[in-house]
Write an enzyme that holds these catalytic residues in place. Structure first.
Site, PDB file in Angstrom:
ATOM      1  N   GLU A 194      14.567  33.128  -7.733  1.00  0.00           N
ATOM      2  CA  GLU A 194      15.223  32.377  -8.810  1.00  0.00           C
ATOM      3  C   GLU A 194      16.696  32.193  -8.467  1.00  0.00           C
ATOM      4  O   GLU A 194      17.272  32.999  -7.734  1.00  0.00           O
ATOM      5  CB  GLU A 194      15.045  33.153 -10.125  1.00  0.00           C
ATOM      6  CG  GLU A 194      15.714  32.583 -11.340  1.00  0.00           C
ATOM      7  CD  GLU A 194      15.161  31.253 -11.816  1.00  0.00           C
ATOM      8  OE1 GLU A 194      15.296  30.259 -11.063  1.00  0.00           O
ATOM      9  OE2 GLU A 194      14.649  31.190 -12.941  1.00  0.00           O
ATOM     10  N   ASP A 195      17.289  31.145  -8.996  1.00  0.00           N
ATOM     11  CA  ASP A 195      18.700  30.879  -8.715  1.00  0.00           C
ATOM     12  C   ASP A 195      19.631  31.851  -9.419  1.00  0.00           C
ATOM     13  O   ASP A 195      20.558  32.377  -8.824  1.00  0.00           O
ATOM     14  CB  ASP A 195      19.077  29.426  -9.029  1.00  0.00           C
ATOM     15  CG  ASP A 195      18.739  28.992 -10.454  1.00  0.00           C
ATOM     16  OD1 ASP A 195      18.193  29.797 -11.246  1.00  0.00           O
ATOM     17  OD2 ASP A 195      19.009  27.822 -10.785  1.00  0.00           O
TER      18      ASP A 195
ATOM     19  N   ASP B 196      20.716  35.405 -16.139  1.00  0.00           N
ATOM     20  CA  ASP B 196      21.816  35.694 -17.064  1.00  0.00           C
ATOM     21  C   ASP B 196      21.278  36.355 -18.325  1.00  0.00           C
ATOM     22  O   ASP B 196      21.317  37.569 -18.442  1.00  0.00           O
ATOM     23  CB  ASP B 196      22.721  34.491 -17.321  1.00  0.00           C
ATOM     24  CG  ASP B 196      22.010  33.226 -17.734  1.00  0.00           C
ATOM     25  OD1 ASP B 196      20.859  33.275 -18.189  1.00  0.00           O
ATOM     26  OD2 ASP B 196      22.621  32.156 -17.611  1.00  0.00           O
TER      27      ASP B 196
ATOM     28  N   PHE C 144      30.314  29.337 -16.193  1.00  0.00           N
ATOM     29  CA  PHE C 144      29.264  28.354 -15.964  1.00  0.00           C
ATOM     30  C   PHE C 144      29.396  27.834 -14.543  1.00  0.00           C
ATOM     31  O   PHE C 144      30.433  27.292 -14.175  1.00  0.00           O
ATOM     32  CB  PHE C 144      29.328  27.207 -16.978  1.00  0.00           C
ATOM     33  CG  PHE C 144      28.136  26.310 -16.891  1.00  0.00           C
ATOM     34  CD1 PHE C 144      26.907  26.743 -17.357  1.00  0.00           C
ATOM     35  CD2 PHE C 144      28.226  25.064 -16.311  1.00  0.00           C
ATOM     36  CE1 PHE C 144      25.780  25.929 -17.253  1.00  0.00           C
ATOM     37  CE2 PHE C 144      27.117  24.242 -16.204  1.00  0.00           C
ATOM     38  CZ  PHE C 144      25.886  24.677 -16.688  1.00  0.00           C
TER      39      PHE C 144
ATOM     40  N   ARG D  91      23.614  20.006  -7.877  1.00  0.00           N
ATOM     41  CA  ARG D  91      22.704  20.895  -7.149  1.00  0.00           C
ATOM     42  C   ARG D  91      22.943  20.865  -5.637  1.00  0.00           C
ATOM     43  O   ARG D  91      22.680  21.840  -4.952  1.00  0.00           O
ATOM     44  CB  ARG D  91      21.245  20.517  -7.404  1.00  0.00           C
ATOM     45  CG  ARG D  91      20.749  20.812  -8.791  1.00  0.00           C
ATOM     46  CD  ARG D  91      19.227  20.582  -8.854  1.00  0.00           C
ATOM     47  NE  ARG D  91      18.724  20.511 -10.205  1.00  0.00           N
ATOM     48  CZ  ARG D  91      18.403  21.553 -10.955  1.00  0.00           C
ATOM     49  NH1 ARG D  91      18.579  22.764 -10.490  1.00  0.00           N
ATOM     50  NH2 ARG D  91      17.923  21.392 -12.162  1.00  0.00           N
TER      51      ARG D  91
END
Length: 184
Positions: free
Chosen positions: A103-104, A107, A156, A169
């Protein structure tokens, strides 16, 4: 009319391209050692983890099975909705396989906790997670990734697979957006 550069929207580079490359190689070596001799299914989470997933598996010199899922807990915003939706499911069974979720970012932890439970409920022998980025200050459920690229502050971020509204991306690094980009 010339296209506007994505770099105009970047406030700062948080993790450089070079640091990402180094860490991906380190993670691949540790994962290879941990999964040695095990039937391993490496599950990439679309769309954000694609760049990380591809680079990670290219550094692994072991037999793996590849597959993908697409889940959502964000919609088009910057905060989780608290619920996950499976938009694209695995094409193979996880029964008796050792599953590595790639997964990237983790959080809130909601998506990862639900994914781990789902795959265990489907009969996986084990389920572990490898995430490029970990934002522990945002955790609202008790879940961790076993393999973490970088711990980052509560900012963010975009780049190297991570997006804002489907953009950014394709940056080669992880950066923060200028607030005016996402608060207008």
């Amino acid at each position: 009319m010339k296209n506007r550069s994505m770099m105009q929207d970047i406030e700062k580079v948080l993790v450089s391209e070079e640091a990402i490359k180094r860490r991906v190689c380190e993670l691949a070596q540790v994962i290879e050692a941990d999964y040695d001799g095990k039937e391993t299914l490496v599950v990439g989470i679309l769309n954000g983890a694609v760049a990380f997933y591809v680079d990670l598996i290219k550094e692994m010199d072991s037999f793996i099975e590849m597959n993908f899922m697409r889940v959502s807990s964000y919609g088009g915003g910057t905060n989780t909705t608290g619920n996950i939706r499976i938009l694209y499911d695995l094409e193979v069974s996880v029964a008796d396989k050792h599953v590595l979720i790639v997964e990237d970012i983790i959080d809130s932890g909601v998506t990862m906790k639900n994914l781990k439970k789902l795959l265990l409920d489907r009969g996986a022998a084990s389920v572990k997670a490898c995430v490029l980025l970990d934002k522990p200050s945002r955790r609202i459920v008790d879940v961790d990734a076993e393999y973490v690229g970088f711990k980052i502050p509560d900012e963010f971020v975009v780049g190297y697979g991570l997006d804002y509204a489907g953009k950014y991306r394709n940056l080669k690094f992880i950066g923060t957006l200028k607030p005016e980009v996402y608060t207008h």
